[in-house]
Write a protein that holds these residues in place. Structure first.
Motif, PDB file in Angstrom:
ATOM      1  N   ARG A  19       0.838  -1.209   0.000  1.00 33.36           N
ATOM      2  CA  ARG A  19       0.000   0.000   0.000  1.00 33.36           C
ATOM      3  C   ARG A  19       0.870   1.255   0.000  1.00 33.36           C
ATOM      4  O   ARG A  19       0.525   2.246  -0.642  1.00 33.36           O
ATOM      5  CB  ARG A  19      -0.969  -0.034   1.187  1.00 33.36           C
ATOM      6  CG  ARG A  19      -2.061  -1.085   0.976  1.00 33.36           C
ATOM      7  CD  ARG A  19      -3.231  -0.908   1.900  1.00 33.36           C
ATOM      8  NE  ARG A  19      -3.936   0.347   1.671  1.00 33.36           N
ATOM      9  CZ  ARG A  19      -5.110   0.652   2.186  1.00 33.36           C
ATOM     10  NH1 ARG A  19      -5.743  -0.248   2.947  1.00 33.36           N
ATOM     11  NH2 ARG A  19      -5.698   1.807   1.962  1.00 33.36           N
ATOM     12  N   SER A  20       2.013   1.207   0.708  1.00 28.82           N
ATOM     13  CA  SER A  20       2.914   2.375   0.725  1.00 28.82           C
ATOM     14  C   SER A  20       3.633   2.548  -0.615  1.00 28.82           C
ATOM     15  O   SER A  20       3.722   3.658  -1.148  1.00 28.82           O
ATOM     16  CB  SER A  20       3.986   2.226   1.806  1.00 28.82           C
ATOM     17  OG  SER A  20       3.401   2.052   3.041  1.00 28.82           O
ATOM     18  N   MET A  21       4.150   1.451  -1.158  1.00 25.69           N
ATOM     19  CA  MET A  21       4.905   1.545  -2.423  1.00 25.69           C
ATOM     20  C   MET A  21       4.013   2.047  -3.549  1.00 25.69           C
ATOM     21  O   MET A  21       4.445   2.848  -4.378  1.00 25.69           O
ATOM     22  CB  MET A  21       5.443   0.153  -2.841  1.00 25.69           C
ATOM     23  CG  MET A  21       6.479  -0.427  -1.936  1.00 25.69           C
ATOM     24  SD  MET A  21       7.151  -1.983  -2.580  1.00 25.69           S
ATOM     25  CE  MET A  21       5.801  -3.123  -2.491  1.00 25.69           C
ATOM     26  N   PHE A  22       2.774   1.523  -3.597  1.00 30.11           N
ATOM     27  CA  PHE A  22       1.888   1.801  -4.737  1.00 30.11           C
ATOM     28  C   PHE A  22       0.864   2.890  -4.450  1.00 30.11           C
ATOM     29  O   PHE A  22      -0.032   3.114  -5.263  1.00 30.11           O
ATOM     30  CB  PHE A  22       1.165   0.513  -5.152  1.00 30.11           C
ATOM     31  CG  PHE A  22       2.078  -0.532  -5.728  1.00 30.11           C
ATOM     32  CD1 PHE A  22       2.761  -0.298  -6.914  1.00 30.11           C
ATOM     33  CD2 PHE A  22       2.268  -1.747  -5.096  1.00 30.11           C
ATOM     34  CE1 PHE A  22       3.597  -1.252  -7.461  1.00 30.11           C
ATOM     35  CE2 PHE A  22       3.112  -2.710  -5.634  1.00 30.11           C
ATOM     36  CZ  PHE A  22       3.783  -2.464  -6.810  1.00 30.11           C
ATOM     37  N   LEU A  23       0.974   3.540  -3.285  1.00 33.49           N
ATOM     38  CA  LEU A  23       0.036   4.607  -2.908  1.00 33.49           C
ATOM     39  C   LEU A  23      -1.410   4.128  -3.070  1.00 33.49           C
ATOM     40  O   LEU A  23      -2.256   4.840  -3.647  1.00 33.49           O
ATOM     41  CB  LEU A  23       0.286   5.871  -3.745  1.00 33.49           C
ATOM     42  CG  LEU A  23       1.709   6.442  -3.676  1.00 33.49           C
ATOM     43  CD1 LEU A  23       1.874   7.602  -4.645  1.00 33.49           C
ATOM     44  CD2 LEU A  23       2.041   6.900  -2.257  1.00 33.49           C
ATOM     45  N   ASP A 210       6.853   7.895   0.173  1.00 28.30           N
ATOM     46  CA  ASP A 210       7.665   7.957   1.390  1.00 28.30           C
ATOM     47  C   ASP A 210       8.126   6.556   1.807  1.00 28.30           C
ATOM     48  O   ASP A 210       8.560   6.338   2.927  1.00 28.30           O
ATOM     49  CB  ASP A 210       6.950   8.711   2.521  1.00 28.30           C
ATOM     50  CG  ASP A 210       5.717   7.983   2.994  1.00 28.30           C
ATOM     51  OD1 ASP A 210       5.450   6.872   2.480  1.00 28.30           O
ATOM     52  OD2 ASP A 210       5.017   8.515   3.870  1.00 28.30           O
ATOM     53  N   TYR A 211       8.023   5.602   0.866  1.00 26.68           N
ATOM     54  CA  TYR A 211       8.546   4.256   1.123  1.00 26.68           C
ATOM     55  C   TYR A 211       9.950   4.178   0.521  1.00 26.68           C
ATOM     56  O   TYR A 211      10.115   4.239  -0.696  1.00 26.68           O
ATOM     57  CB  TYR A 211       7.642   3.191   0.470  1.00 26.68           C
ATOM     58  CG  TYR A 211       8.118   1.769   0.697  1.00 26.68           C
ATOM     59  CD1 TYR A 211       7.597   0.991   1.723  1.00 26.68           C
ATOM     60  CD2 TYR A 211       9.104   1.203  -0.108  1.00 26.68           C
ATOM     61  CE1 TYR A 211       8.035  -0.308   1.942  1.00 26.68           C
ATOM     62  CE2 TYR A 211       9.559  -0.091   0.106  1.00 26.68           C
ATOM     63  CZ  TYR A 211       9.013  -0.840   1.126  1.00 26.68           C
ATOM     64  OH  TYR A 211       9.457  -2.118   1.348  1.00 26.68           O
ATOM     65  N   GLU A 212      10.956   4.119   1.345  1.00 26.87           N
ATOM     66  CA  GLU A 212      12.315   3.926   0.820  1.00 26.87           C
ATOM     67  C   GLU A 212      13.043   2.981   1.760  1.00 26.87           C
ATOM     68  O   GLU A 212      13.510   3.385   2.825  1.00 26.87           O
ATOM     69  CB  GLU A 212      13.089   5.250   0.721  1.00 26.87           C
ATOM     70  CG  GLU A 212      14.465   5.057   0.072  1.00 26.87           C
ATOM     71  CD  GLU A 212      15.291   6.347  -0.026  1.00 26.87           C
ATOM     72  OE1 GLU A 212      14.915   7.335   0.616  1.00 26.87           O
ATOM     73  OE2 GLU A 212      16.321   6.317  -0.730  1.00 26.87           O
TER      74      GLU A 212
END
Ligand SMILES: C[S@@+](CC[C@H](N)C(=O)[O-])C[C@H]1O[C@@H](n2cnc3c(N)ncnc32)[C@H](O)[C@@H]1O
Length: 225
Positions: A19-23, A210-212
């Motif tokens: 969910r974070s990577m793909f917004l 903001d996923y890194e």
């Protein structure tokens, strides 16, 4: 010829990471989603349990849960020791240590393994290798995802990527690819050329997330009809 088990290095992410990577917001999660190269990620299992409509495609789905489990046991220590050696290439803010990462990955893969045979019977896990034609009608899915597969491996080449993403765009209204960098976290000429190609007929957008976790691997490419 099918994929050989000894060539497979299973390593899967979970729903929070997807969910974070793909917004993927709450509205997106109500849409029909396809994951390409999902491997042993737990996104399908966890999202399906919440009522989402997810279909995952991967050539390794020809294997059984038992074969996956055995192979994960064989490669786990090797991957973890490589991560320790290369720890400076990762950002240890959300995930604090290699040990914590190992726990997160194993928990994701355990969820996948527990769900796999049932999900295969339900048609949620489909054995398929891009760029072959997908067993789906045009426009079947709202969103197609690729995590840590497309655009990361330069050696797959430009023609492979154009064919693979074209086939994804045949069955999906929108495709999201994360991250937008090569295996070393660097921007690549391949990605630039592929974006330029699809930009001629589609809307393309690059979004910083903001996923890194791997340094430099924080950008999402969105291609829309
Ligand atoms: C690094 S793993 C990523 C797994 C998952 N997407 C995640 O982020 O947790 C790459 C995946 O791409 C799959 N893959 C490799 N070649 C493929 C192809 N030609 N078509 C579709 N998937 C492929 C592999 O089997 C593997 O599961």
């Amino acid at each position: 010829m099918g994929m050989k088990l000894e060539k497979v290095v299973p390593w899967g992410r979970n729903i929070g990471e997807y969910r974070s990577m793909f917004l993927l917001d709450d509205d997106d999660m109500k849409k029909k989603i396809a994951g390409f190269g999902d491997g042993p990620a737990s996104f399908n299992c966890q999202a399906s349990a919440q009522g989402a409509d997810i279909t995952s495609f991967d050539p390794t789905y020809s294997f059984s849960a038992e074969q996956f489990r055995k192979r994960i046991g064989e490669v786990r220590d090797i991957i973890i020791s490589q991560m320790r050696e290369n720890a400076e290439n990762y950002v240890w803010d959300r995930i604090k240590s290699v040990q914590e990462l190992e726990g997160i990955r194993m928990s994701a893969m355990d969820m996948f393994l527990d769900d796999f045979e049932r999900g295969k019977a339900e048609g949620r896990y489909v054995c398929h290798e891009l760029p072959d034609r997908l067993p789906c009608d045009d426009g079947t899915f709202d969103i197609g995802l690729s995590s840590h597969f497309l655009l990361m491996y330069d050696q797959l080449g430009y023609d492979f990527h154009v064919a693979a993403i074209s086939e994804m765009l045949r069955v999906c209204r929108e495709v999201r690819i994360f991250p937008l960098c090569d295996l070393d976290g660097n921007s690549s000429e391949l990605a630039d050329k592929v974006i330029e190609y699809f930009g001629r007929s589609y809307k393309t957008e690059i979004v910083k997330t903001d996923y890194e976790f791997q340094r430099g691997a924080d950008k999402l490419l969105i291609i829309r009809r």
